[in-house]
Design a protein around this motif. Structure first.
Motif, short mmCIF file in Angstrom:
data_model
loop_
_atom_site.label_atom_id
_atom_site.label_comp_id
_atom_site.label_asym_id
_atom_site.label_seq_id
_atom_site.Cartn_x
_atom_site.Cartn_y
_atom_site.Cartn_z
N SER A 36 0.83 -1.21 0.00
CA SER A 36 0.00 0.00 0.00
C SER A 36 0.86 1.25 0.00
N ALA A 37 1.97 1.21 0.73
CA ALA A 37 2.87 2.36 0.78
C ALA A 37 3.46 2.65 -0.60
N ARG A 38 3.87 1.60 -1.29
CA ARG A 38 4.43 1.80 -2.63
C ARG A 38 3.37 2.30 -3.61
N LYS A 39 2.17 1.75 -3.50
CA LYS A 39 1.09 2.18 -4.40
C LYS A 39 0.74 3.64 -4.17
N ASN A 97 4.26 9.47 9.50
CA ASN A 97 5.54 10.12 9.72
C ASN A 97 6.64 9.52 8.86
N ALA A 98 6.60 8.21 8.67
CA ALA A 98 7.61 7.55 7.86
C ALA A 98 7.25 7.54 6.39
N LEU A 99 6.08 8.08 6.06
CA LEU A 99 5.64 8.09 4.66
C LEU A 99 5.50 9.52 4.16
N LYS A 100 6.42 10.37 4.58
CA LYS A 100 6.33 11.79 4.23
C LYS A 100 6.32 12.00 2.73
N ALA A 101 7.16 11.24 2.02
CA ALA A 101 7.24 11.43 0.57
C ALA A 101 5.90 11.12 -0.09
N SER A 102 5.33 9.96 0.25
CA SER A 102 4.04 9.58 -0.34
C SER A 102 2.94 10.55 0.07
N LEU A 103 2.99 10.96 1.33
CA LEU A 103 1.97 11.87 1.84
C LEU A 103 2.03 13.22 1.14
N ILE A 104 3.24 13.72 0.93
CA ILE A 104 3.41 15.00 0.23
C ILE A 104 2.89 14.90 -1.20
N LEU A 105 3.24 13.81 -1.87
CA LEU A 105 2.79 13.62 -3.25
C LEU A 105 1.26 13.60 -3.34
N CYS A 106 0.63 12.82 -2.46
CA CYS A 106 -0.82 12.68 -2.52
C CYS A 106 -1.53 13.97 -2.14
N ARG A 107 -1.01 14.65 -1.13
CA ARG A 107 -1.62 15.93 -0.74
C ARG A 107 -1.45 16.98 -1.83
N ALA A 108 -0.26 17.00 -2.43
CA ALA A 108 -0.02 17.95 -3.52
C ALA A 108 -0.97 17.67 -4.68
N ALA A 109 -1.15 16.38 -5.00
CA ALA A 109 -2.07 16.01 -6.08
C ALA A 109 -3.49 16.43 -5.74
N LEU A 110 -3.88 16.25 -4.48
CA LEU A 110 -5.23 16.62 -4.06
C LEU A 110 -5.46 18.12 -4.19
N LEU A 145 -7.25 9.90 -7.98
CA LEU A 145 -5.98 9.23 -7.71
C LEU A 145 -5.38 9.67 -6.38
N SER A 146 -5.46 10.96 -6.08
CA SER A 146 -4.90 11.46 -4.82
C SER A 146 -5.65 10.89 -3.62
N ILE A 147 -6.96 10.80 -3.72
CA ILE A 147 -7.75 10.22 -2.62
C ILE A 147 -7.43 8.74 -2.45
N MET A 148 -7.28 8.04 -3.57
CA MET A 148 -6.90 6.62 -3.48
C MET A 148 -5.53 6.47 -2.82
N GLY A 149 -4.59 7.37 -3.16
CA GLY A 149 -3.27 7.32 -2.55
C GLY A 149 -3.31 7.55 -1.05
N LEU A 150 -4.12 8.51 -0.62
CA LEU A 150 -4.25 8.79 0.81
C LEU A 150 -4.86 7.60 1.56
N ARG A 151 -5.78 6.92 0.91
CA ARG A 151 -6.37 5.73 1.54
C ARG A 151 -5.32 4.62 1.68
N HIS A 152 -4.45 4.49 0.69
CA HIS A 152 -3.38 3.49 0.79
C HIS A 152 -2.41 3.83 1.92
N ILE A 153 -2.15 5.12 2.12
CA ILE A 153 -1.25 5.52 3.21
C ILE A 153 -1.82 5.12 4.56
#
Length: 271
Positions: free
Chosen positions: A199-202, A240-253, A224-232
């Motif tokens: 889920s983290a990679r997705k 906290n350890a998924l800052k990169a994924s979180l930043i990407l998904c929030r930026a997309a949102l 896509l951004s909402i789906m990413g946040l759900r995977h996080i």
């Protein structure tokens, strides 16, 4: 292509290969001297006053984060002090020749839920490389590291010249035995941990594509951004350890919302 240019490229490539080979030979010679290994032991002794009977291994881990076409790598270095049933994980930082130990983290078998251990051996059956991932009973990550026999200063991100055949073998045997005991009859938690890691990679992939589609077709970027946040939320590593994924998904949102309203406003003004 001009033949002279081809020869220049060949000569440069050969010179680079010779330089890398010679540098590695020099680093291995320094590692055989044991200076960095001794510095590591002294750093661990400072971090674990009053403890004894442990063996010290050097471990490292590289974590990749993808931002569009760019890839960023974060390097982690650890001292791993192990005895029969305990592993102290000591984060390391470096100041030139100084090895600076961080706050030790004690991992004992009773707190472990899943242990993923991969051991690579040579033709003689000697352990040469151990890839270890430890998780607690809730599936949260406790340790990701690689312990290998040869460690050299191959670039500015690798700070030690250490050869550790005995230490690598012992760490491999210890973690292999722990994994065998911990994972026995624990298939459900293992499946959950692996699913969360996926889920983290997705989430990273969805966040990246979400940013792209936020410009091309904002509604898709929003989905896509909402789906990413759900995977996080499903990931064992936490936000906290998924800052990169979180930043990407929030930026997309955010971008998707902005461009959606911008397009809606443009269409409204055009009618």
């Amino acid at each position: 292509m001009d033949s002279k240019l081809i020869w220049i490229i060949v000569v440069i490539a050969a010179a680079a290969a010779v330089y890398i080979f010679m540098r590695e030979k020099i680093n291995l010679r320094k590692a055989a001297g044991g200076e960095d290994k001794e510095r590591l032991r002294k750093a661990v002794a400072r971090a674990l006053p009053g403890e004894s009977g442990y063996q010290v291994a050097y471990g490292h881990f590289e974590k990749e984060a993808h931002y569009g076409r760019r890839t960023y790598v974060t390097y982690y270095s650890y001292a791993l002090a192990c005895d029969a049933g305990r592993i102290w994980v000591i984060p390391l930082s470096f100041d030139k020749e100084l090895i600076l130990p961080g706050e030790p983290i004690l991992i004992t078998e009773d707190i472990l839920g899943v242990a993923d251990v991969s051991i690579k051996k040579d033709r003689e059956g000697r352990i040469r490389r151990v890839v270890c991932a430890l998780y607690d009973k809730g599936g949260a990550s406790l340790l990701d590291c690689v312990v290998e026999v040869n460690n050299t200063r191959k670039d500015s991100y690798h700070h030690v010249n250490i050869i550790q055949e005995e230490e690598c073998a012992r760490f491999g045997r210890l973690t292999g035995e722990i994994a065998a005991r911990i994972n026995r009859g624990n298939e459900e938690l293992q499946a959950q941990v692996h699913a969360r890691e996926n889920s983290a990679r997705k989430a990273s992939v969805l966040g990246t594509f979400g940013i792209v589609f936020s410009i091309i077709f904002p509604p898709v970027g929003l989905v896509l951004s909402i789906m990413g946040l759900r995977h996080i939320q499903k990931s064992s590593r936490g936000k906290n350890a998924l800052k990169a994924s979180l930043i990407l998904c929030r930026a997309a949102l955010v971008l998707s919302i902005i461009f959606t309203f911008a397009e809606a406003a443009f269409l409204f003004m055009s009618t």
